[in-house]
Motif scaffolding. Structure first.
Motif, mmCIF file in Angstrom:
data_model
loop_
_atom_site.group_PDB
_atom_site.id
_atom_site.type_symbol
_atom_site.label_atom_id
_atom_site.label_comp_id
_atom_site.label_asym_id
_atom_site.label_seq_id
_atom_site.Cartn_x
_atom_site.Cartn_y
_atom_site.Cartn_z
ATOM 1 N N ARG A 281 -31.742 -42.536 2.831
ATOM 2 C CA ARG A 281 -30.406 -41.939 2.695
ATOM 3 C C ARG A 281 -30.264 -41.207 1.369
ATOM 4 N N ALA A 282 -30.834 -41.756 0.310
ATOM 5 C CA ALA A 282 -30.760 -41.099 -0.998
ATOM 6 C C ALA A 282 -31.544 -39.786 -0.992
ATOM 7 N N ILE A 283 -32.656 -39.758 -0.282
ATOM 8 C CA ILE A 283 -33.471 -38.545 -0.215
ATOM 9 C C ILE A 283 -32.784 -37.480 0.625
ATOM 10 N N CYS A 284 -32.287 -37.873 1.778
ATOM 11 C CA CYS A 284 -31.715 -36.901 2.725
ATOM 12 C C CYS A 284 -30.265 -36.559 2.433
ATOM 13 N N ALA A 285 -29.544 -37.453 1.815
ATOM 14 C CA ALA A 285 -28.122 -37.242 1.507
ATOM 15 C C ALA A 285 -27.341 -36.795 2.740
ATOM 16 N N GLY A 286 -27.719 -37.339 3.911
ATOM 17 C CA GLY A 286 -26.960 -37.077 5.123
ATOM 18 C C GLY A 286 -27.178 -35.718 5.755
ATOM 19 N N LEU B 37 -39.284 -33.281 4.130
ATOM 20 C CA LEU B 37 -39.855 -34.201 3.149
ATOM 21 C C LEU B 37 -41.361 -34.007 3.112
ATOM 22 N N VAL B 38 -41.898 -33.711 1.940
ATOM 23 C CA VAL B 38 -43.342 -33.660 1.764
ATOM 24 C C VAL B 38 -43.758 -35.052 1.321
ATOM 25 N N ASN B 39 -44.441 -35.757 2.215
ATOM 26 C CA ASN B 39 -44.821 -37.137 1.972
ATOM 27 C C ASN B 39 -46.137 -37.188 1.197
ATOM 28 N N LEU B 40 -46.023 -37.469 -0.087
ATOM 29 C CA LEU B 40 -47.195 -37.654 -0.944
ATOM 30 C C LEU B 40 -47.245 -39.087 -1.461
ATOM 31 N N ALA B 41 -46.531 -39.978 -0.806
ATOM 32 C CA ALA B 41 -46.484 -41.378 -1.227
ATOM 33 C C ALA B 41 -47.689 -42.136 -0.684
ATOM 34 N N SER B 42 -47.944 -43.283 -1.287
ATOM 35 C CA SER B 42 -48.961 -44.172 -0.738
ATOM 36 C C SER B 42 -48.471 -44.657 0.627
ATOM 37 N N VAL B 43 -49.378 -45.151 1.434
ATOM 38 C CA VAL B 43 -48.997 -45.661 2.757
ATOM 39 C C VAL B 43 -47.950 -46.763 2.597
ATOM 40 N N GLU B 44 -48.154 -47.644 1.625
ATOM 41 C CA GLU B 44 -47.229 -48.751 1.383
ATOM 42 C C GLU B 44 -45.822 -48.244 1.065
ATOM 43 N N ASP B 45 -45.713 -47.291 0.164
ATOM 44 C CA ASP B 45 -44.395 -46.795 -0.226
ATOM 45 C C ASP B 45 -43.766 -45.941 0.860
ATOM 46 N N ALA B 46 -44.573 -45.193 1.599
ATOM 47 C CA ALA B 46 -44.039 -44.356 2.679
ATOM 48 C C ALA B 46 -43.386 -45.210 3.760
ATOM 49 N N LYS B 47 -43.894 -46.412 3.979
ATOM 50 C CA LYS B 47 -43.307 -47.293 4.993
ATOM 51 C C LYS B 47 -41.886 -47.709 4.643
ATOM 52 N N ALA B 48 -41.491 -47.548 3.398
ATOM 53 C CA ALA B 48 -40.123 -47.874 2.993
ATOM 54 C C ALA B 48 -39.157 -46.743 3.333
ATOM 55 N N VAL B 49 -39.677 -45.541 3.598
ATOM 56 C CA VAL B 49 -38.830 -44.369 3.808
ATOM 57 C C VAL B 49 -38.943 -43.812 5.224
ATOM 58 N N LEU B 50 -40.156 -43.548 5.683
ATOM 59 C CA LEU B 50 -40.366 -42.800 6.918
ATOM 60 C C LEU B 50 -39.678 -43.386 8.157
ATOM 61 N N PRO B 51 -39.667 -44.697 8.350
ATOM 62 C CA PRO B 51 -38.992 -45.219 9.546
ATOM 63 C C PRO B 51 -37.482 -44.964 9.550
ATOM 64 N N HIS B 52 -36.929 -44.639 8.400
ATOM 65 C CA HIS B 52 -35.483 -44.468 8.280
ATOM 66 C C HIS B 52 -35.044 -43.007 8.172
ATOM 67 N N MET B 53 -35.978 -42.073 8.277
ATOM 68 C CA MET B 53 -35.618 -40.659 8.190
ATOM 69 C C MET B 53 -34.813 -40.262 9.425
ATOM 70 N N SER B 54 -33.862 -39.371 9.236
ATOM 71 C CA SER B 54 -33.036 -38.923 10.356
ATOM 72 C C SER B 54 -33.886 -38.101 11.321
ATOM 73 N N ALA B 55 -33.478 -38.090 12.578
ATOM 74 C CA ALA B 55 -34.240 -37.405 13.625
ATOM 75 C C ALA B 55 -34.329 -35.902 13.389
ATOM 76 N N ASP B 56 -33.348 -35.328 12.689
ATOM 77 C CA ASP B 56 -33.369 -33.883 12.460
ATOM 78 C C ASP B 56 -34.114 -33.496 11.182
ATOM 79 N N SER B 57 -34.727 -34.470 10.522
ATOM 80 C CA SER B 57 -35.527 -34.182 9.334
ATOM 81 C C SER B 57 -36.981 -33.976 9.736
ATOM 82 N N THR B 58 -37.703 -33.229 8.894
ATOM 83 C CA THR B 58 -39.118 -32.971 9.112
ATOM 84 C C THR B 58 -39.913 -33.657 8.012
ATOM 85 N N VAL B 59 -40.973 -34.334 8.400
ATOM 86 C CA VAL B 59 -41.853 -34.978 7.426
ATOM 87 C C VAL B 59 -43.227 -34.354 7.543
ATOM 88 N N VAL B 60 -43.740 -33.860 6.411
ATOM 89 C CA VAL B 60 -45.092 -33.303 6.343
ATOM 90 C C VAL B 60 -45.893 -34.227 5.437
#
Length: 141
Positions: free
Chosen positions: A39-44, A49-72
């Motif tokens: 929510r802090a990243i997308c601000a609604g 989102l350019v995902n350059l996080a470790s696999v561990e840290d990405a798991k804290a964000v990616l499952p919660h991204m909104s459906a209309d967002s794009t993750v690369v």
């Protein structure tokens, strides 16, 4: 830092997201943070989102991204094994940091421009095409 004797206690210096740690009723830090980081990243709003996080840290964000967002997601391979890129933890961490710096120095705002990244790695379109929204970069050898 300094001298450590054989029976000195050594404390972990960072928290692992998946470590069992009861905080405010949550079983681990993933449950504690829940969707707050995304929510802090997308601000609604729709976000790329350019995902350059470790696999561990990405798991804290990616499952919660909104459906209309794009993750690369960008991955950095050192070699191929059975036709798939092999990532080395330390080399990948350095490459992710290099990409962040490269993006900042060039003012990259469009994810399509990421394929131009050329600091120690080259974009591998033949590997990227097979994994959807993942861009694969292979080490220059």
């Amino acid at each position: 830092y300094g001298c450590v004797r054989p029976f000195d206690a050594v404390e972990p210096y960072r928290l692992e997201m998946g470590a069992k740690l009861a905080v405010d009723g949550a079983r681990d830090l993933y449950a504690f943070w829940g969707p707050d980081i995304a929510r802090a990243i997308c601000a609604g709003q729709a976000t790329t989102l350019v995902n350059l996080a470790s696999v561990e840290d990405a798991k804290a964000v990616l499952p919660h991204m909104s459906a209309d967002s794009t993750v690369v997601t960008c991955i950095f391979g050192e070699e191929l094994r059975a036709g798939k890129p092999v990532q080395r933890a330390t080399a990948s961490k350095i490459a992710r940091g290099s990409m962040v710096r490269w993006m900042a120095e060039r003012g990259i705002e469009d994810a399509a421009d990421l394929v131009r990244f050329d600091v120690g790695y080259r974009y591998a379109p033949e590997l990227s095409a097979t994994v959807g929204s993942t861009l694969v970069f292979m080490a220059n050898k």
